[in-house]
Design a protein around this motif. Structure first.
Motif, PDB file in Angstrom:
ATOM      1  N   ALA A 117      51.233  40.844  40.041  1.00 22.34           N
ATOM      2  CA  ALA A 117      50.526  41.983  39.444  1.00 22.34           C
ATOM      3  C   ALA A 117      50.703  41.995  37.931  1.00 22.34           C
ATOM      4  CB  ALA A 117      51.036  43.280  40.042  1.00 22.34           C
ATOM      5  N   GLN A 173      40.925  38.123  39.347  1.00 19.95           N
ATOM      6  CA  GLN A 173      41.870  39.192  39.655  1.00 19.95           C
ATOM      7  C   GLN A 173      41.489  39.890  40.960  1.00 19.95           C
ATOM      8  OE1 GLN A 173      44.483  40.115  36.992  1.00 19.95           O
ATOM      9  NE2 GLN A 173      43.847  37.988  36.647  1.00 19.95           N
ATOM     10  N   THR A 174      42.507  40.407  41.635  1.00 21.12           N
ATOM     11  CA  THR A 174      42.323  41.188  42.856  1.00 21.12           C
ATOM     12  C   THR A 174      43.054  42.514  42.703  1.00 21.12           C
ATOM     13  OG1 THR A 174      42.112  39.247  44.281  1.00 21.12           O
ATOM     14  CG2 THR A 174      42.826  41.287  45.341  1.00 21.12           C
ATOM     15  N   THR A 175      42.477  43.572  43.261  1.00 23.40           N
ATOM     16  CA  THR A 175      43.114  44.892  43.239  1.00 23.40           C
ATOM     17  C   THR A 175      43.461  45.290  44.672  1.00 23.40           C
ATOM     18  OG1 THR A 175      41.973  45.604  41.225  1.00 23.40           O
ATOM     19  CG2 THR A 175      42.833  47.333  42.663  1.00 23.40           C
ATOM     20  N   ARG A 216      48.113  51.332  42.679  1.00 22.36           N
ATOM     21  CA  ARG A 216      46.894  50.513  42.684  1.00 22.36           C
ATOM     22  C   ARG A 216      47.164  49.326  41.755  1.00 22.36           C
ATOM     23  NH1 ARG A 216      42.000  50.693  39.703  1.00 22.36           N
ATOM     24  NH2 ARG A 216      40.188  49.989  40.912  1.00 22.36           N
ATOM     25  N   TRP A 217      47.438  48.195  42.370  1.00 18.61           N
ATOM     26  CA  TRP A 217      47.904  47.018  41.649  1.00 18.61           C
ATOM     27  C   TRP A 217      46.755  46.035  41.417  1.00 18.61           C
ATOM     28  CZ3 TRP A 217      52.969  47.599  40.347  1.00 18.61           C
ATOM     29  CH2 TRP A 217      53.721  48.468  41.119  1.00 18.61           C
ATOM     30  N   THR A 218      46.723  45.439  40.232  1.00 24.17           N
ATOM     31  CA  THR A 218      45.720  44.422  39.907  1.00 24.17           C
ATOM     32  C   THR A 218      46.439  43.190  39.391  1.00 24.17           C
ATOM     33  OG1 THR A 218      44.073  46.104  39.344  1.00 24.17           O
ATOM     34  CG2 THR A 218      43.691  43.876  38.525  1.00 24.17           C
TER      35      THR A 218
END
Length: 384
Positions: A346, A278-280, A296-298
């Motif tokens: 996301a 995962q990336t934020t 703030r998207w993950t």
């Protein structure tokens, strides 16, 4: 036969005159041209010329669309009092008789009629669009776009016809009255009247801007009294234009899978997506109605999903939603967006799983892109 407000000399005011009209025209023209330029940005992002795979659209800065569309709506709202003041300054000439005294005069009147009609239609429909209220039978976006071109064309004709008058009053007031004389006291009175009118117009523009721009300018949120949307109000960081209930996606099927096609197609359920790296990223949702807010998207980088399907860098893709219908059920994503490291499928917002209204189970989020193209309730990704 001309009576009431149409009679000659109606609503006479010493503040009226060519100099006043030129100054207000400069202000209104600047607002309209900024609206036009920033509106073209939005139009090209939503209706790009040619296939998405052939476009090199900007993805940086990631907040670029937030600025251009926020400026578009702010200038449009500021143009409302400016247009009113400009029409007031030339009101006696709008109904002068006879309507046309020569070919040049007829061209001038036709350009003015087209310009006034186009500007008023643009401002009226644009204002109601910020409220998401469409009480007309025609499509808003296409009508707004072509009316803007009509307004710009009519403005250019008007400027060409009135160029001598504009040049004569660009930097100074007219000093010679109809009778050929004007006392110092009369000149001072006229200057005071003009300054008062321009100051009142500037104050109205400032008041409109300060009480509405907070929907896209965080520093002005405390003054955001009349804007249609207030990001952060009610405990929600991001407003929602289209809810899951409205889209018919409130109940996600238990068998939901994300389908990614390509040389090596595959399907993943939500648990499998969450198990991937995962990336934020902090990215704004910037809406065409003028509001914007950071989230703030993950989630999973989209380019990782595309490489897994065997799609090479430089691939444009089509994102499909669970939504059954609607103009934004699918969105084409050009290669610069698809390859960007901060473009995510996301799964969470601000550290919590997506809610149905924000796109559960998965949604697209990409930099420098209109909110309507950040597809929610994603179910399928296909190469173009």
């Amino acid at each position: 036969m001309r009576r009431g407000p149409f009679r000659s000399g109606a609503f006479h005011s010493p503040a009226r005159g060519p100099r006043t009209a030129v100054v207000l025209g400069r202000w209104l023209g600047a607002a309209l041209l900024l609206c036009f330029g920033t509106g073209l940005v939005s139009h090209l992002l939503q209706d790009p010329p040619g296939p998405p795979a052939a476009l090199g659209l900007p993805t940086r800065p990631v907040w670029g669309y937030r600025v251009t569309q926020g400026l578009h709506v702010a200038c449009g709202l500021a143009a409302v009092p400016l247009a009113g003041a400009k029409l007031w300054s030339v009101y006696p000439r709008l109904f002068e008789w006879p309507p046309a005294r020569s070919g040049r005069h007829a061209l001038e009147r036709a350009a003015v009629a087209a310009l006034v009609a186009a500007v008023l239609l643009e401002l009226f429909t644009g204002l109601l669009n910020t409220l998401q209220w469409y009480p007309w039978p025609f499509p808003f976006r296409q009508t707004h776009y072509w009316t803007a071109w009509t307004a710009v064309g009519a403005l250019l004709v008007h400027l060409a016809v009135k160029a001598p008058v504009i040049a004569a009053h660009w930097r100074r007031a007219q000093t010679v009255p109809a009778n050929g004389r004007r006392t110092d006291g009369q000149r001072a009175l006229l200057a005071d009247e003009r300054r008062a009118l321009l100051a009142a117009t500037a104050a109205a523009v400032g008041a409109v801007t300060l009480t509405t721009a907070g929907q896209s300018v965080p520093g002005l949120r405390a003054l955001d009294l009349f804007a249609p949307r207030r990001p952060g109000a009610g405990g929600s960081a991001l407003p929602v234009n289209r809810t899951a209930a409205q889209a018919g996606t409130a109940a996600v099927p238990a068998h939901w899978r994300l389908t990614v096609t390509g040389p090596t197609p595959y399907r993943l359920d939500l648990a499998a997506l969450r198990a991937l790296p995962q990336t934020t990223a902090v990215l704004p949702i910037a809406c065409v109605e003028g509001w914007s807010a950071d989230g703030r998207w993950t989630g999973v980088p989209l380019r990782d999903l595309l490489r897994r399907a065997g799609l090479p860098p430089g691939s444009a893709v089509r994102i499909t939603s669970l939504e059954a219908d609607g103009p934004y059920r699918t969105a084409d994503l050009p290669a610069p967006y698809a390859d960007h490291p901060r473009t995510l499928l996301a799964l969470a917002l601000d550290g919590r799983p997506l809610t149905p209204d924000h796109g559960f189970p998965a949604r697209l989020i990409a930099p420098d892109r209109p909110g309507v193209l950040q597809t929610k309730w994603v179910t399928r990704i296909d190469p173009l």
